[in-house]
Design an enzyme around this catalytic site. Sequence first.
Site, PDB file in Angstrom:
ATOM      1  N   CYS A  87     -72.801 -29.336  20.039  1.00 45.01           N
ATOM      2  CA  CYS A  87     -73.174 -29.966  18.766  1.00 45.01           C
ATOM      3  C   CYS A  87     -74.513 -29.368  18.338  1.00 45.01           C
ATOM      4  O   CYS A  87     -75.522 -29.556  19.017  1.00 45.01           O
ATOM      5  CB  CYS A  87     -73.287 -31.478  18.935  1.00 45.01           C
ATOM      6  N   CYS A 238     -72.841 -30.573   9.846  1.00 46.52           N
ATOM      7  CA  CYS A 238     -72.377 -30.120  11.163  1.00 46.52           C
ATOM      8  C   CYS A 238     -73.082 -28.795  11.456  1.00 46.52           C
ATOM      9  O   CYS A 238     -72.892 -27.814  10.718  1.00 46.52           O
ATOM     10  CB  CYS A 238     -70.853 -29.950  11.135  1.00 46.52           C
TER      11      CYS A 238
HETATM   12  N1  LIG Z   1     -67.064 -32.832  16.231  1.00 46.23           N
HETATM   13  C1  LIG Z   1     -67.494 -31.658  16.910  1.00 46.23           C
HETATM   14  C2  LIG Z   1     -68.725 -31.860  17.725  1.00 46.23           C
HETATM   15  C3  LIG Z   1     -69.953 -32.172  16.915  1.00 46.23           C
HETATM   16  C4  LIG Z   1     -70.453 -31.009  16.091  1.00 46.23           C
HETATM   17  C5  LIG Z   1     -71.770 -31.373  15.444  1.00 46.23           C
HETATM   18  N2  LIG Z   1     -71.708 -32.313  14.412  1.00 46.23           N
HETATM   19  C6  LIG Z   1     -72.653 -30.193  15.128  1.00 46.23           C
HETATM   20  O1  LIG Z   1     -73.700 -30.432  14.499  1.00 46.23           O
HETATM   21  O2  LIG Z   1     -72.395 -29.074  15.558  1.00 46.23           O
HETATM   22  C7  LIG Z   1     -66.378 -31.145  17.844  1.00 46.23           C
HETATM   23  O3  LIG Z   1     -65.518 -31.935  18.270  1.00 46.23           O
HETATM   24  O4  LIG Z   1     -66.409 -29.953  18.172  1.00 46.23           O
END
Ligand SMILES: N[C@@H](CCC[C@H](N)C(=O)O)C(=O)O
Length: 299
Positions: A87, A238
């Site tokens: 993340c 993200c």
């Molecule tokens: N939902 C993603 C993990 C989280 C990613 C995050 N929000 C970021 O900032 O990179 C997954 O399941 O890969």
Amino acid sequence: MAGVELTKGHGTGNDFVLLTDPEAGLPLEADLVAAVCDRHRGIGADGLIRAVRSASLPEGRELLAGAPGAEWFMDYRNADGSISEMCGNGVRVFVHYLLSRGLTELDADGRLTIGTRGGAKTVARTETGYAVDMGPWGFIHGDEARDNGSDSTVTARGLRTPRPALSISMGNPHTVVALAGEAKLEKLGLTEAPGVRPTPPHGTNVEFVVPVESDGDESVGGIAMRVHERGVGETQSCGTGACAAAAATRFWAGDDAPDEWVIEVPGGTLGATFVLGPDELEHVVLSGPATLVGRVVLD
Ligand SMILES: N[C@@H](CCC[C@H](N)C(=O)O)C(=O)O
């Protein structure tokens, strides 16, 4: 978990609940994580981050062999309780949390290396937050992308036909779709997960991007992005998604595309810079803010 102190934090609106559990003694089952992250009946967050000593987890011990300085491990869970490898916003918030709670310090160069399931990551303090070497990016479906410019198709509410897409790994999986303009981005309905064919083996996060002006500076690329995250739903931001979106857009733009990118997400602005890593692979350095909001004790 009664009596456990949780901290709420976010990076450009991608919000997390953080807790310290050095010996990995807490029972972090998926339904408990989902209950804590529930926005109506829990504390509410896109994900939960446990600060655990690398030596306390099998995957952390493995990582310590190659990165002995990575004392702390970011144990990351999505809001539905599923585990993710990585993340990008979480890494910055995690380091800010470790420093703010006095659990560790930056080295003399202002850097800290931490462990994640996506490998060791080195984080540096910047004027406005933190910059993280997220490591190399890569095509999930191999060379088909290099030849065709796309390797998947994506369907979503608001798109009349399936759109060509590129699936990119940033340690975790992403599928990036280019749209014609900001009006199209706004019209997307992301309350349901987009359909991705073929779906990467462990599911995927889906980013929709459009080009935007970056203050008339041609040496900096600009994109606006919305994202539907695996294990969460639509989020405000993200970090790994921003890196994947910049990598895909730069690939589509061709050889003279910029190395520096600004990514506008609903929750703010992130930066992604492409650099040659010590392993001779192209790495992405993600930069952005990290904020801690407050603390709560679980009943
Ligand atoms: N939902 C993603 C993990 C989280 C990613 C995050 N929000 C970021 O900032 O990179 C997954 O399941 O890969």
